[in-house]
Scaffold this active site. Structure first.
Site, short mmCIF file in Angstrom:
data_model
loop_
_atom_site.label_atom_id
_atom_site.label_comp_id
_atom_site.label_asym_id
_atom_site.label_seq_id
_atom_site.Cartn_x
_atom_site.Cartn_y
_atom_site.Cartn_z
N ARG A 30 3.04 -4.14 -8.20
CA ARG A 30 3.88 -4.91 -7.27
C ARG A 30 4.56 -6.10 -7.95
O ARG A 30 4.74 -7.15 -7.33
CB ARG A 30 3.05 -5.40 -6.08
N ARG A 34 7.55 -10.46 -3.25
CA ARG A 34 7.79 -11.74 -2.57
C ARG A 34 7.33 -12.99 -3.32
O ARG A 34 7.70 -14.09 -2.96
CB ARG A 34 7.14 -11.70 -1.18
N ARG A 43 16.27 -9.96 -1.07
CA ARG A 43 15.80 -9.22 0.11
C ARG A 43 16.65 -9.51 1.34
O ARG A 43 16.80 -8.66 2.23
CB ARG A 43 14.32 -9.58 0.33
N ASP A 80 9.13 2.42 -2.29
CA ASP A 80 7.84 2.34 -1.60
C ASP A 80 7.27 3.74 -1.45
O ASP A 80 8.03 4.72 -1.43
CB ASP A 80 7.99 1.70 -0.21
N TYR A 156 -1.15 6.76 6.51
CA TYR A 156 -0.10 6.04 7.27
C TYR A 156 0.59 7.00 8.25
O TYR A 156 0.96 6.60 9.36
CB TYR A 156 0.94 5.45 6.31
O1 1CP Z 1 6.97 -3.75 -8.02
C1 1CP Z 1 6.43 -2.70 -7.67
O2 1CP Z 1 5.22 -2.48 -7.81
C2 1CP Z 1 7.29 -1.58 -7.09
C3 1CP Z 1 7.41 -1.55 -5.69
C4 1CP Z 1 6.31 -1.07 -4.72
C5 1CP Z 1 5.24 -0.18 -4.87
C6 1CP Z 1 4.76 0.53 -6.14
C7 1CP Z 1 6.31 -1.48 -3.38
C8 1CP Z 1 7.28 -2.43 -2.81
N1 1CP Z 1 5.33 -0.80 -2.71
C9 1CP Z 1 4.63 -0.02 -3.60
C10 1CP Z 1 3.49 0.89 -3.34
C11 1CP Z 1 2.81 0.85 -2.02
N2 1CP Z 1 3.35 0.67 -0.78
C12 1CP Z 1 1.43 1.11 -1.84
C13 1CP Z 1 0.47 1.46 -2.95
C14 1CP Z 1 0.02 0.28 -3.73
C15 1CP Z 1 -0.86 -0.70 -2.99
O3 1CP Z 1 -1.93 -0.33 -2.50
O4 1CP Z 1 -0.45 -1.88 -2.94
C16 1CP Z 1 1.14 1.03 -0.47
C17 1CP Z 1 -0.20 1.22 0.19
C18 1CP Z 1 2.37 0.75 0.20
C19 1CP Z 1 2.58 0.64 1.65
C20 1CP Z 1 3.20 -0.65 2.00
N3 1CP Z 1 4.52 -0.93 1.81
C21 1CP Z 1 2.57 -1.81 2.47
C22 1CP Z 1 1.09 -1.97 2.79
C23 1CP Z 1 0.85 -1.79 4.23
C24 1CP Z 1 -0.59 -1.96 4.67
O5 1CP Z 1 -0.90 -3.02 5.19
O6 1CP Z 1 -1.39 -1.02 4.51
C25 1CP Z 1 3.56 -2.80 2.61
C26 1CP Z 1 3.40 -4.20 3.12
C27 1CP Z 1 4.79 -2.23 2.17
C28 1CP Z 1 6.12 -2.90 2.07
C29 1CP Z 1 6.49 -3.27 0.69
N4 1CP Z 1 6.58 -2.37 -0.37
C30 1CP Z 1 6.99 -3.03 -1.49
C31 1CP Z 1 7.19 -4.40 -1.15
C32 1CP Z 1 7.69 -5.48 -2.08
C33 1CP Z 1 6.86 -4.54 0.21
C34 1CP Z 1 6.95 -5.81 1.05
C35 1CP Z 1 8.25 -5.82 1.76
C36 1CP Z 1 8.87 -7.19 1.74
O7 1CP Z 1 8.31 -8.05 2.40
O8 1CP Z 1 9.88 -7.40 1.07
#
Ligand code: 1CP
Length: 349
Positions: A30, A34, A43, A80, A156
């Site tokens: 990640r 943010r 964003r 994502d 999910y």
């Molecule tokens: O920089 C990077 O790593 C690339 C971008 C990336 C990756 C690899 C994002 C951006 N998401 C992910 C993978 C991801 N997404 C996972 C696997 C890794 C982990 O466990 O962290 C999972 C479970 C998600 C699902 C997801 N997407 C969540 C979690 C939800 C939950 O509570 O279970 C969330 C909050 C997102 C949104 C998201 N994805 C990525 C970002 C930067 C964000 C936040 C959005 C924002 O506020 O801008």
């Protein structure tokens, strides 16, 4: 082997080929996100998170931001894991402050509404992002693609949102075994197609995120986590021989010992709870290890951070190791702590 002129200069790929390098290559899960002010500014230019992911101009910039600021050894595609259900026709949205929202799959009728194959046209902006990032990256920086593992993505799709313990999917898998198997099989096939196109577009390695495997008892872990990941890797390798695969089965505990060997992964991402010296000794030789700094130690900084980094580096000396976190970087993480981490990693060879 996927040969490219820059392969020898990319530390991450050399380690994935089995070389132990000190100091180790580093990237952070990640790493685009943010905690970066430039990410928060970017964003605001898209109305929704999915539109952001599907806008190559914005996604390229988000992917490159952490490379430009910190000089990591690898970039990870900005996207994502939930674009996959979206590309199967499930309704997916991201509500700020609440995370993802999906129209949950509750029965065979809901499942039947999904497409039979993944819509690669819908995902074409992702492939365009990869091609553009590849052209823009410095020659020593590797590009990593990714997908979620079927179990994590399915959790999910069934619940319709994130849950602390994945109870809806676990219960669904017990109550509707055949249907759940069909969903997992669909995700295996779709993930192979998706990762193949990522490789065609230019990624040099892929990471399979199984963030939620750790909640399952052994038989369920075998069936819903290990076997599907193995099937994805076999399918991908048959189409893209030599592509490097990092598996990240978070919370897999004792399954880690032979997880890479059994699934065919080249490298294993270790989560925060894994004891580094245990992993260095007990995970089968031949597996590249990645990890596993506590994201909270990075957030806290100072002495805790310094000691934790040292412990991890020392544990993996002599073994091919990629330095990373044990889970994603937290939005509250100070930039100065990331800088301190990198300075420490780079100063002690
Ligand atoms: O920089 C990077 O790593 C690339 C971008 C990336 C990756 C690899 C994002 C951006 N998401 C992910 C993978 C991801 N997404 C996972 C696997 C890794 C982990 O466990 O962290 C999972 C479970 C998600 C699902 C997801 N997407 C969540 C979690 C939800 C939950 O509570 O279970 C969330 C909050 C997102 C949104 C998201 N994805 C990525 C970002 C930067 C964000 C936040 C959005 C924002 O506020 O801008």
């Amino acid at each position: 082997m996927i040969e490219s002129p820059g392969r020898a200069t990319k530390k991450l790929l050399r380690v994935l080929d089995g070389e132990a390098i000190g100091p180790p290559p580093v990237w952070l899960m990640r790493q685009a996100g943010r905690y970066l002010p430039e990410y928060r500014a970017l964003r605001t230019k898209a109305a929704s998170f999915l539109e952001f992911c599907y806008n190559p101009k914005l996604a390229v910039e988000a992917t490159l931001q952490p490379i430009e600021r910190f000089g990591f050894d690898a970039a990870i595609l900005f996207s994502d894991i939930l674009v996959v259900p979206d590309a199967f026709g499930q309704k997916v949205s991201f509500e700020s402050g609440h995370g993802p929202r999906l129209t949950p799959i509750t029965d065979r009728d809901d499942f039947a509404k999904l497409r039979e194959t993944i819509d690669l046209d819908r995902l074409s902006p992702v492939f365009e992002t990869i091609t553009r990032v590849k052209q823009a990256l410095p020659s020593h920086v590797a590009l990593i693609g990714f997908c979620g593992a079927p179990w994590t993505v399915a959790s999910y799709m069934i619940a319709g949102h994130g849950t602390p313990d994945q109870m809806p999917a676990r219960l669904f898998a017990y109550r509707h075994r055949a249907l759940f198997q069909d969903l997992i099989d669909l995700l295996v096939t779709g993930s192979i197609d998706y990762l193949e196109q990522q490789v065609v577009a230019g990624v040099e390695a892929v990471q399979i995120f199984d963030s939620w495997g750790g909640v399952l008892p052994a038989d369920e872990f075998e069936r819903w986590c290990l076997q599907p990941v193995k099937a994805i890797i076999a399918g991908l390798r048959s189409r893209c021989p030599g592509v490097k695969v990092i598996a990240f089965p978070r919370g897999a505990g004792s399954h880690l010992v032979d997880f890479a060997g059994r699934t065919g992964a080249d490298a294993l991402g270790l989560d925060t709870a894994v004891v580094p010296v245990w992993a260095a000794e007990c995970v089968e030789v031949g597996t590249v290890l990645q990890g596993n700094l506590d994201p909270l130690a990075l957030l806290a900084g100072g002495q805790c951070l310094g000691e934790a980094v040292k412990q991890i580096k020392t544990a993996f000396v002599g073994r091919p190791h990629i330095f990373n976190l044990g889970h994603g970087i937290l939005p509250e993480t100070p930039i100065a702590h990331v800088e301190a981490l990198l300075a420490q990693l780079r100063e002690e060879a």
